[in-house]
Design an enzyme around this catalytic site. Sequence first.
Site, PDB file in Angstrom:
ATOM      1  N   HIS A 194     -23.627  -4.306  -3.913  1.00  0.00           N
ATOM      2  CA  HIS A 194     -23.946  -3.115  -3.211  1.00  0.00           C
ATOM      3  C   HIS A 194     -23.469  -1.758  -4.105  1.00  0.00           C
ATOM      4  CE1 HIS A 194     -22.111   0.444  -1.169  1.00  0.00           C
ATOM      5  NE2 HIS A 194     -22.814   0.153  -0.032  1.00  0.00           N
ATOM      6  N   ASN A 195     -22.339  -2.012  -4.706  1.00  0.00           N
ATOM      7  CA  ASN A 195     -22.115  -0.699  -5.505  1.00  0.00           C
ATOM      8  C   ASN A 195     -22.881  -0.754  -6.840  1.00  0.00           C
ATOM      9  OD1 ASN A 195     -19.810  -0.778  -3.772  1.00  0.00           O
ATOM     10  ND2 ASN A 195     -18.582  -0.316  -5.304  1.00  0.00           N
TER      11      ASN A 195
ATOM     12  N   HIS B 223     -37.808 -23.926 -33.116  1.00  0.00           N
ATOM     13  CA  HIS B 223     -37.387 -24.123 -31.729  1.00  0.00           C
ATOM     14  C   HIS B 223     -38.614 -24.582 -30.659  1.00  0.00           C
ATOM     15  CE1 HIS B 223     -33.835 -21.947 -32.386  1.00  0.00           C
ATOM     16  NE2 HIS B 223     -34.181 -20.996 -33.139  1.00  0.00           N
TER      17      HIS B 223
ATOM     18  N   GLU C 275     -25.787   1.052  -5.682  1.00  0.00           N
ATOM     19  CA  GLU C 275     -25.622   2.312  -5.298  1.00  0.00           C
ATOM     20  C   GLU C 275     -25.604   3.444  -6.515  1.00  0.00           C
ATOM     21  OE1 GLU C 275     -21.642   2.989  -3.036  1.00  0.00           O
ATOM     22  OE2 GLU C 275     -20.940   4.242  -4.648  1.00  0.00           O
TER      23      GLU C 275
ATOM     24  N   VAL D 186      -5.944   6.390   1.319  1.00  0.00           N
ATOM     25  CA  VAL D 186      -6.786   7.235   2.167  1.00  0.00           C
ATOM     26  C   VAL D 186      -7.654   6.237   2.962  1.00  0.00           C
ATOM     27  CG1 VAL D 186      -9.051   8.387   1.831  1.00  0.00           C
ATOM     28  CG2 VAL D 186      -7.209   9.172   0.352  1.00  0.00           C
TER      29      VAL D 186
ATOM     30  N   SER E 260     -17.358  -0.496   2.662  1.00  0.00           N
ATOM     31  CA  SER E 260     -18.253   0.633   2.390  1.00  0.00           C
ATOM     32  C   SER E 260     -18.399   1.774   3.224  1.00  0.00           C
ATOM     33  CB  SER E 260     -19.556   0.268   1.706  1.00  0.00           C
ATOM     34  OG  SER E 260     -19.893   1.352   1.101  1.00  0.00           O
TER      35      SER E 260
ATOM     36  N   ASN F  89     -11.680  -3.345  -3.531  1.00  0.00           N
ATOM     37  CA  ASN F  89     -13.150  -3.732  -4.512  1.00  0.00           C
ATOM     38  C   ASN F  89     -12.594  -4.757  -5.265  1.00  0.00           C
ATOM     39  OD1 ASN F  89     -15.346  -2.411  -3.499  1.00  0.00           O
ATOM     40  ND2 ASN F  89     -14.682  -0.393  -4.361  1.00  0.00           N
TER      41      ASN F  89
ATOM     42  N   ARG G 206       5.026   0.583   1.341  1.00  0.00           N
ATOM     43  CA  ARG G 206       6.186   0.731   0.534  1.00  0.00           C
ATOM     44  C   ARG G 206       6.852   2.062   0.632  1.00  0.00           C
ATOM     45  NH1 ARG G 206       5.705   0.163  -4.725  1.00  0.00           N
ATOM     46  NH2 ARG G 206       3.705  -0.589  -4.467  1.00  0.00           N
ATOM     47  N   THR G 207       5.821   3.063   0.285  1.00  0.00           N
ATOM     48  CA  THR G 207       6.270   4.324   0.430  1.00  0.00           C
ATOM     49  C   THR G 207       6.451   4.802   1.704  1.00  0.00           C
ATOM     50  OG1 THR G 207       5.017   4.636  -1.641  1.00  0.00           O
ATOM     51  CG2 THR G 207       5.670   6.677  -0.836  1.00  0.00           C
TER      52      THR G 207
ATOM     53  N   LYS H 233     -20.255  -6.863  -2.034  1.00  0.00           N
ATOM     54  CA  LYS H 233     -19.842  -5.504  -2.064  1.00  0.00           C
ATOM     55  C   LYS H 233     -19.971  -4.923  -3.536  1.00  0.00           C
ATOM     56  CE  LYS H 233     -18.168  -1.467  -1.281  1.00  0.00           C
ATOM     57  NZ  LYS H 233     -17.089  -1.125  -2.083  1.00  0.00           N
TER      58      LYS H 233
ATOM     59  N   LEU I 272      -1.521   2.278   2.795  1.00  0.00           N
ATOM     60  CA  LEU I 272      -1.986   3.433   3.257  1.00  0.00           C
ATOM     61  C   LEU I 272      -2.286   4.508   2.565  1.00  0.00           C
ATOM     62  CD1 LEU I 272       0.921   3.320   6.051  1.00  0.00           C
ATOM     63  CD2 LEU I 272      -1.490   2.529   6.622  1.00  0.00           C
TER      64      LEU I 272
HETATM   65  C1  LIG Z   1       2.151   2.260  -0.561  1.00  0.00           C
HETATM   66  O1  LIG Z   1       1.629   3.667  -1.075  1.00  0.00           O
HETATM   67  C2  LIG Z   1       1.465   3.924  -2.464  1.00  0.00           C
HETATM   68  C3  LIG Z   1       1.487   5.312  -2.882  1.00  0.00           C
HETATM   69  O2  LIG Z   1       0.417   5.811  -2.273  1.00  0.00           O
HETATM   70  C4  LIG Z   1       0.738   3.058  -3.292  1.00  0.00           C
HETATM   71  O3  LIG Z   1       0.719   2.991  -4.589  1.00  0.00           O
HETATM   72  C5  LIG Z   1       1.073   1.338  -2.699  1.00  0.00           C
HETATM   73  O4  LIG Z   1       0.217   0.482  -3.136  1.00  0.00           O
HETATM   74  C6  LIG Z   1       0.860   1.319  -1.308  1.00  0.00           C
HETATM   75  N1  LIG Z   1       0.882  -0.086  -0.644  1.00  0.00           N
HETATM   76  C7  LIG Z   1       1.709  -0.791  -0.371  1.00  0.00           C
HETATM   77  C8  LIG Z   1       1.396  -2.008   0.251  1.00  0.00           C
HETATM   78  O5  LIG Z   1       3.049  -0.541  -0.444  1.00  0.00           O
END
Ligand SMILES: *[C@@H]1O[C@H](CO)[C@@H](O)[C@H](O)[C@H]1NC(C)=O
Length: 496
Positions: A193-194, A466, A197, A18, A136, A110, A39-40, A190, A16
């Site tokens: 594509h980059n 050659h 870009e 951005v 993208s 990516n 995880r966080t 992809k 999760l």
């Molecule tokens: C959860 O969040 C951390 C910090 O934003 C990140 O490094 C980690 O890869 C994320 N994903 C999972 C699946 O835990």
Amino acid sequence: MDASAAGLSRIGLAGLAVMGQNLALNIADKGFPISVYNRTTSKVDETLERAKHEGDLPLTGHYSPRDFVLSIQRPRSVVILVKAGSPVDQTISALSEYMESGDTIIDGGNEWYENTERRMREVADKGILYLGMGVSGGEEGARNGPSLMPGGSYQAYLNVEDIVKKVAAQVEDGPCVTYIGEGGSGNFVKMVHNGIEYGDMQLISEAYDVLKNVGGLSNSELADIFAEWNRGELESFLIEITADIFKVQDEHGNGELVDKILDKTGMKGTGKWTVQQAAELSVAAPTIAASLDCRYLSGLKEEREVAAAVLKEAGMQDVFGAAMPNIDKKRLIDDVRQALYASKICSYAQGMNLLRAKSVEQSWNLNFGELARIWKGGCIIRAVFLDRIKKAYQRNPQLASLIVDPDFAKEMVQRQAAWRRVVGLAIQAGISTPGMCASLAYFDTYRRARLPANLVQAQRDLFGAHTYERIDRPGAFHTEWTKLARQGKTGMGVLH
Ligand SMILES: *[C@@H]1O[C@H](CO)[C@@H](O)[C@H](O)[C@H]1NC(C)=O
């Protein structure tokens, strides 16, 4: 009792940051109940909070891999959006423990395409299906409609087709998603594509450099010109945002912010991979390579400052100072627009030809018209121009190069005088335009029926035996060049 009545989600998303948060909210916004995991734990809470604020979206948060996986209806589809490389392997191993045969993992990062193919084989032992899906569009695209490039298991694609078609950007000829092909083709497309870009951004920065330093244009004039260009053949996301950039004032001082930004580019690697792949496949991609080289050179800020001082000391002068005197601004602006457009065609031709070479090598059977179509919306290179590329490949799926599509060929010829004027002026003024020059050299090399490669072949034959081919008879020939030259004899090669 059906799955949704049991409170199960239609799909899951792990990771999760951005992109992950925004894609999850987008999926929920399109009416597909989604489970999210990170995880966080604060990331989960943050996403839940956003889902609530952005319209009570159907999104549930989970704090363990097991709860997360079991909250999804079968066959399960789980999108992972974590940093490419080992974090993907770690996430897969944490989640796959609870997944079952027929479930699907979709990596939206990516990722290097061969990593996707390795993971595809690894999870296949458990009967788990796999997609490597290029995404993208940045933060905004992920939330409101990205361009999606899923490749891998076709069954896995069918499992999520209804979702990706609604989540992707929508343009007049459909959603910006299509099944790309087998294996790691989605990641590879992809990646290219980059690379494209990178080329677009480099060409735009050169147009800016020429207009600013040869034409003497101010930021506000540049903002107007880019806005005007965005109403014509160059209409695209990158031109549009460039117009906006020139308007932003610096909140810490006088003038516009753009002038205060350190001229040192960052990068994450997909451009480098594109150029490496071009070399591996013997495909010329000089515009994309030039854009990569420029990022490397831009990184040498301190060295460049020293070089500027040393060369000044040695007598180097700015050829025309601030701007060329007596320059016809209106003409220059129009010329630069045409040079940018023609250079762009060559850059896209290189990217498409790289994709074709890989498609042949891997038997991916890529559909280039479809690729151009799904890039028309959502993604960073979205542009009106892509519709023309789509049509070129629809007219002729076997097109050798965009340069020889009759419509593009006509446009290049119409613009070549302006293109040569811009590059010539820049060279005279000592302003580097490596992307435009690379594109022009690519065009001039590709379009010539005869090149000086005959001399290179003669040299290779002289020092390395050659052999060479002749233009007038079949076979491989070798000539004792040195002996004959020193004896003043004529050279009739020996057939090998
Ligand atoms: C959860 O969040 C951390 C910090 O934003 C990140 O490094 C980690 O890869 C994320 N994903 C999972 C699946 O835990």
